[in-house]
Design an enzyme around this catalytic site. Structure first.
Site, PDB file in Angstrom:
ATOM      1  NE  ARG A 181      -5.396   0.239   4.862  1.00  0.00           N
ATOM      2  CZ  ARG A 181      -6.633   0.646   4.645  1.00  0.00           C
ATOM      3  NH1 ARG A 181      -6.951   1.929   4.784  1.00  0.00           N
ATOM      4  NH2 ARG A 181      -7.571  -0.223   4.309  1.00  0.00           N
ATOM      5  CG  ASP A 206     -12.822  -2.945 -21.169  1.00  0.00           C
ATOM      6  OD1 ASP A 206     -13.668  -2.967 -22.101  1.00  0.00           O
ATOM      7  OD2 ASP A 206     -12.154  -1.942 -20.887  1.00  0.00           O
ATOM      8  CG  ASP A 216      -1.913  -1.144   1.204  1.00  0.00           C
ATOM      9  OD1 ASP A 216      -2.385  -1.484   0.102  1.00  0.00           O
ATOM     10  OD2 ASP A 216      -2.204  -1.699   2.273  1.00  0.00           O
ATOM     11  CE  LYS A 231      -3.797  -6.407  -2.333  1.00  0.00           C
ATOM     12  NZ  LYS A 231      -4.208  -5.162  -3.052  1.00  0.00           N
ATOM     13  CB  THR A 288     -13.550  -7.446   1.948  1.00  0.00           C
ATOM     14  OG1 THR A 288     -12.380  -6.711   1.581  1.00  0.00           O
ATOM     15  CG2 THR A 288     -13.421  -8.889   1.483  1.00  0.00           C
ATOM     16  CE  LYS A 294     -10.060  -5.258  -6.350  1.00  0.00           C
ATOM     17  NZ  LYS A 294      -8.707  -4.733  -6.024  1.00  0.00           N
ATOM     18  CG  PHE A 295      -7.349  -7.070 -15.918  1.00  0.00           C
ATOM     19  CD1 PHE A 295      -6.764  -5.810 -15.901  1.00  0.00           C
ATOM     20  CD2 PHE A 295      -6.527  -8.177 -15.838  1.00  0.00           C
ATOM     21  CE1 PHE A 295      -5.388  -5.660 -15.815  1.00  0.00           C
ATOM     22  CE2 PHE A 295      -5.152  -8.042 -15.755  1.00  0.00           C
ATOM     23  CZ  PHE A 295      -4.579  -6.779 -15.737  1.00  0.00           C
ATOM     24  CG  ASP A 343      -5.872  -6.493  -6.240  1.00  0.00           C
ATOM     25  OD1 ASP A 343      -6.838  -6.918  -6.907  1.00  0.00           O
ATOM     26  OD2 ASP A 343      -6.004  -5.861  -5.176  1.00  0.00           O
ATOM     27  N   PRO A 360     -14.827  -8.780 -23.435  1.00  0.00           N
ATOM     28  CG  PRO A 360     -16.314 -10.579 -23.646  1.00  0.00           C
ATOM     29  CD  PRO A 360     -16.247  -9.079 -23.737  1.00  0.00           C
TER      30      PRO A 360
END
Length: 237
Positions: A213, A68, A14, A36, A122, A65-66, A63, A70
């Site tokens: 964090r 769009d 982060d 990550k 989450t 998170k694609f 990470d 296909p």
């Protein structure tokens, strides 16, 4: 000769710059944790940082998170795989066809990375999810999207630890469960709504936990990492 087991801990970097991330990573070694790289750091530091981290021997969870059409997602997954990352993700809400395309694109590679899907963030609770027009509880939506991901051939899901046990029962041991929102005992919840401790998460059937964090903002991050790994290694797989 002692063989070190791979850690089930993924540390979320982060940070907003490559310098900050590398300063944090330099005291670590690959057996300590996986790493990550998310949106903020990738936008700031770009693919070169990912190459540097993989060059140090770390398993990298990209990470991004694609989500769009296909063809676009299939193409970007193949490009991301060139960075030699261990795992990447797509948004399951992009639909079955999009996930099929991503899986098919990576299946053409000799050593494809793991491909998992994001279900319900989450940070979202039931009320917030319904505000988006989804007429399901968060748990029900997670199961619906997990079913699509499994059908598309993906390796697993990002999920809350609170859903892990039931997901494990329904989708089997080979379906990876990766859980953010993990907080060591005594840590603040931050912006996470559905949280659990590392030990409890593994007991619920999670394969890998993501902690950010509580480690990266700690004055003693190496000690926190050691404590978490000690908790995890003594838990049943």
């Amino acid at each position: 000769m002692e063989i070190k087991m791979s850690s089930k801990l993924i540390v979320a970097l982060d940070f907003s710059s490559a310098d900050q991330a590398l300063e944090f990573v330099n005291p670590l070694s690959p057996p300590d944790c996986k790493l990550k790289v998310g949106f903020e750091l990738f936008v700031s530091a770009g693919p070169d940082l990912v190459r540097t981290l993989t060059g140090k021997g770390f398993d990298i969870f990209l990470d991004l998170k694609f989500h769009d059409i296909p063809n676009t997602v299939a193409s970007v997954c193949k490009e991301a795989a060139k960075l030699d990352v261990w795992m990447m993700n797509v948004h399951a809400s992009g639909g079955l066809e999009m996930m099929y395309a991503a899986h098919a694109a990576l299946s053409e590679l000799a050593c494809p990375p793991k491909l998992i899907a994001v279900s319900v963030l989450t940070s979202m609770n039931d009320e917030q999810l319904q505000e988006t027009g989804v007429d399901r509880l968060a748990k029900d939506q997670v199961f619906h999207l997990a079913g699509l991901a499994k059908q598309a051939g993906l390796d697993g899901m990002v999920c809350s630890a609170q859903e892990a046990k039931a997901l494990r029962q329904q989708f089997g041991d080979e379906f990876l469960l990766v859980t953010p929102g993990i907080r060591p005992v005594g840590a603040e919840r931050g912006d996470q709504s559905r949280v659990m401790t590392p030990r409890d998460a593994i007991q619920e059937g999670v394969d890998y936990i993501v902690v950010g964090r509580p480690i990266t903002q700690s004055s003693t991050p190496l000690e926190i990492i050691r404590q978490i790994n000690a908790d995890l290694v003594h838990q049943p797989v």
